[in-house]
Write a protein that holds these residues in place. Structure first.
Motif, PDB file in Angstrom:
ATOM      1  N   LEU A  79      23.310 -68.432 -52.207  1.00  0.00           N
ATOM      2  CA  LEU A  79      22.516 -68.477 -53.385  1.00  0.00           C
ATOM      3  C   LEU A  79      21.282 -69.082 -52.814  1.00  0.00           C
ATOM      4  O   LEU A  79      20.186 -68.601 -53.193  1.00  0.00           O
ATOM      5  CB  LEU A  79      22.989 -69.641 -54.477  1.00  0.00           C
ATOM      6  N   MET A  80      21.195 -70.184 -52.001  1.00  0.00           N
ATOM      7  CA  MET A  80      20.022 -70.678 -51.525  1.00  0.00           C
ATOM      8  C   MET A  80      19.432 -69.904 -50.588  1.00  0.00           C
ATOM      9  O   MET A  80      18.092 -69.944 -50.499  1.00  0.00           O
ATOM     10  CB  MET A  80      20.220 -72.129 -50.801  1.00  0.00           C
ATOM     11  N   HIS A  81      19.928 -69.112 -49.852  1.00  0.00           N
ATOM     12  CA  HIS A  81      19.516 -68.175 -48.988  1.00  0.00           C
ATOM     13  C   HIS A  81      18.459 -67.031 -49.942  1.00  0.00           C
ATOM     14  O   HIS A  81      17.418 -66.877 -49.392  1.00  0.00           O
ATOM     15  CB  HIS A  81      20.373 -67.308 -48.281  1.00  0.00           C
ATOM     16  N   LYS A  82      19.170 -66.678 -50.726  1.00  0.00           N
ATOM     17  CA  LYS A  82      18.586 -65.644 -51.646  1.00  0.00           C
ATOM     18  C   LYS A  82      17.158 -66.082 -52.439  1.00  0.00           C
ATOM     19  O   LYS A  82      16.252 -65.648 -52.450  1.00  0.00           O
ATOM     20  CB  LYS A  82      19.387 -65.209 -52.836  1.00  0.00           C
ATOM     21  N   ILE A  83      17.364 -67.607 -52.899  1.00  0.00           N
ATOM     22  CA  ILE A  83      16.191 -68.357 -53.256  1.00  0.00           C
ATOM     23  C   ILE A  83      15.163 -68.456 -52.400  1.00  0.00           C
ATOM     24  O   ILE A  83      14.057 -68.268 -52.571  1.00  0.00           O
ATOM     25  CB  ILE A  83      16.702 -69.533 -54.127  1.00  0.00           C
ATOM     26  N   ALA A  84      15.476 -68.726 -51.093  1.00  0.00           N
ATOM     27  CA  ALA A  84      14.347 -69.118 -50.421  1.00  0.00           C
ATOM     28  C   ALA A  84      13.684 -67.736 -49.874  1.00  0.00           C
ATOM     29  O   ALA A  84      12.597 -67.587 -49.605  1.00  0.00           O
ATOM     30  CB  ALA A  84      14.935 -69.786 -49.162  1.00  0.00           C
ATOM     31  N   HIS A  85      14.614 -66.582 -49.735  1.00  0.00           N
ATOM     32  CA  HIS A  85      14.044 -65.057 -49.509  1.00  0.00           C
ATOM     33  C   HIS A  85      13.098 -64.772 -50.405  1.00  0.00           C
ATOM     34  O   HIS A  85      11.897 -64.280 -50.399  1.00  0.00           O
ATOM     35  CB  HIS A  85      14.990 -64.474 -49.211  1.00  0.00           C
ATOM     36  N   ASN A  86      13.292 -65.024 -51.896  1.00  0.00           N
ATOM     37  CA  ASN A  86      12.619 -64.619 -52.998  1.00  0.00           C
ATOM     38  C   ASN A  86      11.327 -65.299 -53.135  1.00  0.00           C
ATOM     39  O   ASN A  86      10.199 -64.831 -53.268  1.00  0.00           O
ATOM     40  CB  ASN A  86      13.232 -64.770 -54.295  1.00  0.00           C
ATOM     41  N   ASN A  87      11.195 -66.583 -52.745  1.00  0.00           N
ATOM     42  CA  ASN A  87      10.203 -67.624 -52.743  1.00  0.00           C
ATOM     43  C   ASN A  87       9.302 -67.784 -51.539  1.00  0.00           C
ATOM     44  O   ASN A  87       8.100 -68.310 -51.659  1.00  0.00           O
ATOM     45  CB  ASN A  87      10.615 -68.978 -53.141  1.00  0.00           C
ATOM     46  N   ARG A  88       9.811 -66.960 -50.596  1.00  0.00           N
ATOM     47  CA  ARG A  88       8.800 -67.294 -49.102  1.00  0.00           C
ATOM     48  C   ARG A  88       7.740 -66.548 -49.138  1.00  0.00           C
ATOM     49  O   ARG A  88       6.629 -67.404 -48.982  1.00  0.00           O
ATOM     50  CB  ARG A  88       9.680 -66.642 -48.342  1.00  0.00           C
ATOM     51  N   ALA A  89       7.390 -65.590 -49.876  1.00  0.00           N
ATOM     52  CA  ALA A  89       5.996 -64.968 -49.960  1.00  0.00           C
ATOM     53  C   ALA A  89       5.146 -65.713 -50.763  1.00  0.00           C
ATOM     54  O   ALA A  89       3.977 -66.263 -50.497  1.00  0.00           O
ATOM     55  CB  ALA A  89       6.060 -63.526 -50.392  1.00  0.00           C
ATOM     56  N   SER A  90       5.636 -66.238 -51.912  1.00  0.00           N
ATOM     57  CA  SER A  90       4.834 -67.137 -52.859  1.00  0.00           C
ATOM     58  C   SER A  90       4.537 -68.447 -52.475  1.00  0.00           C
ATOM     59  O   SER A  90       3.606 -68.983 -52.960  1.00  0.00           O
ATOM     60  CB  SER A  90       5.492 -66.894 -54.084  1.00  0.00           C
ATOM     61  N   SER A  91       5.391 -68.923 -51.611  1.00  0.00           N
ATOM     62  CA  SER A  91       5.040 -70.361 -51.151  1.00  0.00           C
ATOM     63  C   SER A  91       4.388 -70.441 -49.954  1.00  0.00           C
ATOM     64  O   SER A  91       4.260 -71.770 -49.423  1.00  0.00           O
ATOM     65  CB  SER A  91       6.429 -71.021 -50.856  1.00  0.00           C
ATOM     66  N   LEU A  92       3.959 -69.240 -49.286  1.00  0.00           N
ATOM     67  CA  LEU A  92       3.433 -69.595 -47.920  1.00  0.00           C
ATOM     68  C   LEU A  92       1.894 -70.100 -48.209  1.00  0.00           C
ATOM     69  O   LEU A  92       1.562 -70.970 -47.334  1.00  0.00           O
ATOM     70  CB  LEU A  92       3.220 -68.154 -47.383  1.00  0.00           C
ATOM     71  N   HIS A  93       1.360 -69.700 -49.040  1.00  0.00           N
ATOM     72  CA  HIS A  93      -0.182 -69.928 -49.413  1.00  0.00           C
ATOM     73  C   HIS A  93      -0.106 -70.464 -50.912  1.00  0.00           C
ATOM     74  O   HIS A  93      -0.476 -69.652 -51.791  1.00  0.00           O
ATOM     75  CB  HIS A  93      -1.347 -68.810 -49.142  1.00  0.00           C
ATOM     76  N   ARG A  94      -0.339 -71.793 -51.108  1.00  0.00           N
ATOM     77  CA  ARG A  94      -0.285 -72.380 -52.455  1.00  0.00           C
ATOM     78  C   ARG A  94      -1.616 -73.115 -52.516  1.00  0.00           C
ATOM     79  O   ARG A  94      -1.986 -73.910 -51.744  1.00  0.00           O
ATOM     80  CB  ARG A  94       0.864 -73.263 -52.485  1.00  0.00           C
ATOM     81  N   PHE A  95      -2.160 -72.763 -53.575  1.00  0.00           N
ATOM     82  CA  PHE A  95      -3.642 -73.319 -53.903  1.00  0.00           C
ATOM     83  C   PHE A  95      -3.807 -73.576 -55.485  1.00  0.00           C
ATOM     84  O   PHE A  95      -2.850 -72.998 -56.079  1.00  0.00           O
ATOM     85  CB  PHE A  95      -4.989 -72.615 -53.283  1.00  0.00           C
ATOM     86  N   TYR A  96      -4.765 -74.430 -55.824  1.00  0.00           N
ATOM     87  CA  TYR A  96      -4.964 -74.632 -57.172  1.00  0.00           C
ATOM     88  C   TYR A  96      -6.331 -74.408 -57.694  1.00  0.00           C
ATOM     89  O   TYR A  96      -7.255 -73.817 -56.754  1.00  0.00           O
ATOM     90  CB  TYR A  96      -5.014 -76.085 -57.522  1.00  0.00           C
ATOM     91  N   ALA A  97      -6.152 -73.665 -58.722  1.00  0.00           N
ATOM     92  CA  ALA A  97      -7.535 -72.779 -59.405  1.00  0.00           C
ATOM     93  C   ALA A  97      -8.024 -73.408 -60.685  1.00  0.00           C
ATOM     94  O   ALA A  97      -7.047 -73.787 -61.420  1.00  0.00           O
ATOM     95  CB  ALA A  97      -7.174 -71.429 -59.295  1.00  0.00           C
ATOM     96  N   GLU A  98      -9.098 -73.670 -60.964  1.00  0.00           N
ATOM     97  CA  GLU A  98      -9.704 -73.767 -62.154  1.00  0.00           C
ATOM     98  C   GLU A  98     -10.809 -72.605 -62.368  1.00  0.00           C
ATOM     99  O   GLU A  98     -11.613 -72.393 -61.523  1.00  0.00           O
ATOM    100  CB  GLU A  98     -10.523 -75.242 -62.101  1.00  0.00           C
ATOM    101  N   SER A  99     -10.894 -72.638 -63.602  1.00  0.00           N
ATOM    102  CA  SER A  99     -11.553 -71.110 -64.059  1.00  0.00           C
ATOM    103  C   SER A  99     -12.680 -71.607 -65.286  1.00  0.00           C
ATOM    104  O   SER A  99     -12.105 -72.376 -66.167  1.00  0.00           O
ATOM    105  CB  SER A  99     -10.828 -70.042 -64.267  1.00  0.00           C
TER     106      SER A  99
END
Length: 552
Positions: free
Chosen positions: A345-365
Motif C-alpha cells: 500500500l505504501m508503495h502505491k501511495i508513494a508512486h501516486n504522489n511522486r509527481a505531485s510532490s517533486l515541486h511543491r510551492f505556495y501561491a497567492e492570487s
C-alpha cells in the motif's frame, strides 16, 4: 524471547536414536520464535497492524476491538475478540484525581493453560504436582497517567529536535523542529500544547533568538499562542517558519530565553526558570539521505533493545471530573501514530504522489478591474524565502452593452384606394422609404436590424399568443401554424454615420389586406477601434495576459 538481546541462533539436529529432552523441544520453539520476532522488529517496526480501535461505550466504559499489533520486541499481539471494560477496572487507573488524561496501552502477555499432572516431577519430589500443558500467547491492557516523552518513540530522535518548555501534571508545552536542514530551506517550527480538558485556557508568548535562521512571519521573531475559547481539545499545535541561512557545515541555533517568555494558565502566570534551545545541523547532503544514514549506522543493540521497555499506546482518553466521579469526554485513537502500514500500500501511495510532490510551492492570487478597452495584465512575483508566488491579474471591465443599443418602431399607413379588392402603398407604388430616423447612439457606424411586428388582436382569447416580430422573408412560414397575416416585405436600410441617423426602405412583394404596418428596428453601435473584443470571462483574460507576459 523475554529479552531483546540476541544470542547465536542454534537449531536442533535430529538423528536416529537421539534422546530428546525438554531442553530440545524448548530450543526448537525458541529458534523459530526468536528469529521471526527479530525480523518483525527490524523489518516492520512496532505498532498497530490492523484493528484494535478503542471505542467509548458509556461515560465510564470502553471497548477494545479485535486486532493485531507488533510490540517493540517483535512479538505479535492478537486481540481475538472485542473486550469491554470499565476504565476504573483496568490496571494502573487510580481514583485520586479525575481531571486528567490517561493513556491506554496494550502489552504482550503469556498465560499458562490446561494444568495437568506432572508424572516426572511427582516421582522426583514425592508429592503430586501440576504443570501447564499450554502457553496462551495473550495480551494485557493497562493505563498510565503520565504522558510519554516525545523522545521515547523510536523515530523521533532521528528526525526531530524536541525541547520541553514547560511541564506539570496538567499541561505540557513542547516545541519541535527538524534535526537536519539544507541551506535555503524553509522549515516549520511547531509549538505543541497538551493539557487536560478542565485545565484553564493556556496562552504563551515569547521571542526567539536565531543563529543560522531568518524569521519569515510578519511578527518577526515573536510567537503568540492563545487557546481558542470555543474549543475543547487536549492538544493544540501552532507552526511558524524560518529560513535556513547559507551556512553548510554549521549548527543552527534557535533559543527561547526564559526572561522573554510569558506563559499563562488561566489567570496565573507561570514563571520559567530555564532557557531552551534547538540545535539543527545545516548540511549539503539531502536530509532524507542523512536520516537514512543514521538509521543504517545504528548498532544492533540500539535497533533491537533501544525501546524494549515500550509498549503500544492504543488511546489517549480525556476525563472530565463530575463531583466525586468522572466521565469519559473523548478518546483519541493511537495518539502517537504507532501504526505499521502495509508495504505494498505504501508503495502505491508513494508512486501516486511522486509527481505531485517533486515541486511543491505556495501561491497567492489577487484579481482587480481595469477600464474597458484595456488589455488584460498578469504580474507574477516569486518570493524565494517562502517558496511562494504572488499572481496579480487585471481583468478589463466588460462593455456596458445596453448603452450601445437603441430600438424603436415606425407605423406605415396603407393607401385606402381599392384595386381588385386589394390595397397597395400610396399612389399604387410598392416601395416605401421612411423619414430620417435618429437612433440616439451618436455619430459613427451602426448596424440596423429591421423586422415586421405583428400586433395581436385585443379581442383574441387568452393563450392565443403575444406579439411576434418577423425577420427576413415571412414566406418561409407559409402553410404552417406560424404563418403571418402580414404581407411579405423586403427591407433595406440607409445609414448616415455622420448624422447618427438612418432610413428604412421597404418593398411590397404582393397584395395585402392590411391597413397599416408596424416596423421594429434595432441599432447596434460599432465599438471603438481597439475595443471591439468584450472580455466576459476570467479564462480569456488569463490567456491574453499570459501571452503578453511571455512576449515581454
Amino acid at each position: 524471547m523475554k529479552k531483546a538481546r540476541m544470542f547465536p541462533f542454534e537449531r536442533n539436529r535430529y538423528f536416529y536414536g537421539k534422546l530428546l529432552t525438554v531442553r530440545d523441544f524448548e530450543s526448537e520453539q525458541k529458534y523459530f520464535n526468536d528469529k521471526r520476532r527479530l525480523l518483525n522488529r527490524l523489518l516492520f517496526g512496532s505498532g498497530v497492524v490492523a484493528g484494535m480501535q478503542v471505542v467509548p461505550v458509556d461515560d465510564k466504559t470502553i471497548t477494545v476491538e479485535m486486532g493485531v499489533a507488533i510490540d517493540y520486541l517483535g512479538r505479535e499481539i492478537v486481540v481475538p475478540a472485542p473486550v469491554t471494560l470499565k476504565l476504573s477496572m483496568i490496571d494502573g487507573f487510580t481514583n485520586n484525581e479525575y481531571k486528567k488524561n490517561v493513556y491506554l496501552y496494550v502489552a504482550y502477555d503469556e498465560k499458562g493453560r490446561e494444568p495437568v499432572h506432572a508424572v516426572g516431577n511427582s516421582s522426583v519430589r514425592g508429592e503430586e504436582t501440576s504443570e501447564y500443558n499450554r502457553f496462551l500467547e495473550s495480551y494485557r491492557l493497562y493505563v498510565k497517567e503520565e504522558a510519554p516523552s516525545p523522545l521515547s518513540f523510536e523515530h523521533s530522535g532521528l528526525m526531530e529536535d524536541i525541547v520541553t518548555i514547560y511541564q506539570d501534571n496538567d499541561v505540557r508545552v513542547t516545541q519541535r523542529m527538524p534535526k537536519y536542514a539544507n541551506p535555503g530551506d524553509v522549515v516549520d517550527v511547531t509549538l505543541v500544547v497538551e493539557k487536560t480538558l478542565q485545565t484553564p485556557r493556556v496562552s504563551i508568548a515569547f521571542e526567539y533568538a536565531a543563529d543560522g535562521f531568518d524569521a519569515l512571519d510578519q511578527e518577526g521573531n515573536q510567537v503568540r499562542f492563545l487557546e481558542p475559547g470555543d474549543k475543547q481539545d487536549t492538544e493544540y499545535r501552532l507552526s511558524y517558519s524560518v529560513k535556513v541561512q547559507d551556512r553548510p557545515g554549521t549548527i543552527g541555533k534557535l533559543v527561547l530565553n526564559s526572561g522573554a517568555t510569558e506563559l499563562f494558565i488561566g489567570d496565573n502566570r507561570i514563571p520559567l526558570d530555564h532557557t531552551v534551545s534547538h540545535s539543527v545541523e545545516i548540511i549539503e547532503q539531502p536530509v532524507a539521505e542523512r536520516i537514512l544514514k543514521d538509521w543504517y549506522e545504528r548498532s544492533l543493540d540500539q535497533a533491537a533493545e533501544g525501546y524494549a521497555d515500550r509498549n503500544v499506546c492504543l488511546a489517549k482518553i480525556g476525563l472530565l471530573q463530575l463531583g466525586p466521579t468522572y466521565m469519559i469526554e473523548q478518546v483519541e485513537r493511537v495518539p502517537y501514530g504507532e501504526y505499521i502500514p502495509n508495504a505494498s500500500l505504501m508503495h502505491k501511495i508513494a508512486h501516486n504522489n511522486r509527481a505531485s510532490s517533486l515541486h511543491r510551492f505556495y501561491a497567492e492570487s489577487q484579481a482587480y478591474e481595469l477600464e474597458f478597452g484595456s488589455k488584460p495584465t498578469l504580474d507574477v512575483v516569486y518570493h524565494p524565502e517562502r517558496n511562494a508566488f504572488d499572481f496579480k491579474l487585471g481583468i478589463p471591465k466588460p462593455q456596458a452593452i445596453n448603452d450601445e443599443i437603441a430600438t424603436g418602431t415606425i407605423d406605415v399607413t396603407m393607401d385606402t384606394q381599392e384595386r381588385s379588392g386589394m390595397r397597395f402603398f400610396s399612389r399604387g407604388k410598392r416601395n416605401y422609404v421612411s423619414e430620417e430616423i435618429v437612433h440616439g447612439l451618436g455619430a459613427g457606424q451602426v448596424t440596423v436590424v429591421v423586422g415586421l411586428e405583428e400586433i395581436p388582436d385585443a379581442n383574441a382569447p387568452v393563450g392565443s399568443g403575444g406579439a411576434k416580430v418577423y425577420f427576413g422573408s415571412a414566406d418561409v412560414f407559409k402553410d404552417t401554424e406560424y404563418e403571418a397575416v402580414l404581407p411579405n416585405i423586403t427591407f433595406g436600410t440607409l445609414i448616415y454615420p455622420d448624422k447618427g441617423s438612418f432610413r428604412i426602405g421597404m418593398k411590397l412583394a404582393g397584395a395585402t389586406e392590411a391597413t397599416s404596418l408596424r416596423v421594429r428596428w434595432w441599432a447596434f453601435k460599432k465599438l471603438a477601434d481597439g475595443g471591439n473584443v468584450i472580455v466576459s470571462n476570467v479564462e480569456t483574460a488569463i490567456n491574453e495576459a499570459a501571452a503578453g507576459t511571455e512576449n515581454n
